[in-house]
Design a protein around this motif. Structure first.
Motif, PDB file in Angstrom:
ATOM      1  N   LEU A  12     -53.661  19.451 -15.192  1.00 36.20           N
ATOM      2  CA  LEU A  12     -54.150  19.642 -16.552  1.00 36.20           C
ATOM      3  C   LEU A  12     -53.014  19.343 -17.509  1.00 36.20           C
ATOM      4  O   LEU A  12     -51.925  19.889 -17.397  1.00 36.20           O
ATOM      5  CB  LEU A  12     -54.622  21.080 -16.769  1.00 36.20           C
ATOM      6  CG  LEU A  12     -55.762  21.567 -15.885  1.00 36.20           C
ATOM      7  CD1 LEU A  12     -55.995  23.050 -16.106  1.00 36.20           C
ATOM      8  CD2 LEU A  12     -57.020  20.784 -16.174  1.00 36.20           C
ATOM      9  N   LEU A  13     -53.256  18.474 -18.475  1.00 33.91           N
ATOM     10  CA  LEU A  13     -52.254  18.108 -19.467  1.00 33.91           C
ATOM     11  C   LEU A  13     -52.464  18.944 -20.717  1.00 33.91           C
ATOM     12  O   LEU A  13     -53.568  18.967 -21.277  1.00 33.91           O
ATOM     13  CB  LEU A  13     -52.356  16.622 -19.811  1.00 33.91           C
ATOM     14  CG  LEU A  13     -51.423  16.121 -20.911  1.00 33.91           C
ATOM     15  CD1 LEU A  13     -49.963  16.252 -20.477  1.00 33.91           C
ATOM     16  CD2 LEU A  13     -51.751  14.683 -21.241  1.00 33.91           C
ATOM     17  N   LEU A  14     -51.422  19.646 -21.143  1.00 36.71           N
ATOM     18  CA  LEU A  14     -51.474  20.448 -22.356  1.00 36.71           C
ATOM     19  C   LEU A  14     -50.577  19.787 -23.389  1.00 36.71           C
ATOM     20  O   LEU A  14     -49.357  19.789 -23.257  1.00 36.71           O
ATOM     21  CB  LEU A  14     -50.987  21.875 -22.098  1.00 36.71           C
ATOM     22  CG  LEU A  14     -51.762  22.677 -21.063  1.00 36.71           C
ATOM     23  CD1 LEU A  14     -51.098  24.020 -20.827  1.00 36.71           C
ATOM     24  CD2 LEU A  14     -53.191  22.863 -21.498  1.00 36.71           C
ATOM     25  N   LEU A  15     -51.168  19.210 -24.410  1.00 38.07           N
ATOM     26  CA  LEU A  15     -50.439  18.587 -25.491  1.00 38.07           C
ATOM     27  C   LEU A  15     -50.199  19.657 -26.539  1.00 38.07           C
ATOM     28  O   LEU A  15     -51.147  20.198 -27.109  1.00 38.07           O
ATOM     29  CB  LEU A  15     -51.238  17.418 -26.072  1.00 38.07           C
ATOM     30  CG  LEU A  15     -50.604  16.652 -27.208  1.00 38.07           C
ATOM     31  CD1 LEU A  15     -49.317  15.972 -26.735  1.00 38.07           C
ATOM     32  CD2 LEU A  15     -51.570  15.626 -27.739  1.00 38.07           C
ATOM     33  N   LEU A  16     -48.940  19.998 -26.791  1.00 36.27           N
ATOM     34  CA  LEU A  16     -48.604  21.096 -27.686  1.00 36.27           C
ATOM     35  C   LEU A  16     -47.708  20.623 -28.810  1.00 36.27           C
ATOM     36  O   LEU A  16     -46.780  19.850 -28.595  1.00 36.27           O
ATOM     37  CB  LEU A  16     -47.879  22.204 -26.922  1.00 36.27           C
ATOM     38  CG  LEU A  16     -48.626  22.808 -25.744  1.00 36.27           C
ATOM     39  CD1 LEU A  16     -47.721  23.748 -24.974  1.00 36.27           C
ATOM     40  CD2 LEU A  16     -49.864  23.530 -26.218  1.00 36.27           C
TER      41      LEU A  16
END
Length: 92
Positions: free
Chosen positions: A50-54
């Motif tokens: 899962l990619l979390l762009l923050l």
């Protein structure tokens, strides 16, 4: 009279915390029979990334990394990849 420094949360940080909480909550039910390849209720052994762009500063990103590490310890079938962005304008 001494006062302690207050920690303030910006609306952006609050929104990111809500989004992360919703995402992690949705993923925590991954051991249901529907999430396995054979439908037996036994995890398939596959790891989902899962990619979390923050968007945030170093302190905010470090906090998210700690939360992701704890979540991954409880959910070995999920790999959270944090992709930090320094400024929201960098996304436009």
């Amino acid at each position: 009279m001494t006062t302690s420094p207050r920690t303030t949360t910006t609306p952006r940080t609050g929104l990111l915390l809500v989004a992360l909480t919703v995402l992690l909550g949705a993923c925590s039910a991954s051991n249901s029979p529907a999430s396995t390849t054979d439908g037996s209720g036994t995890p398939s052994g596959e790891v989902t990334e899962l990619l979390l762009l923050l968007v945030g500063g170093p302190e905010e990103i470090a906090g998210y990394e700690r939360m992701a590490t704890a979540f991954e310890a409880d959910n070995p079938d999920l790999d959270l990849v944090i992709s930090p962005v320094a400024r929201q304008d960098d996304l436009l």
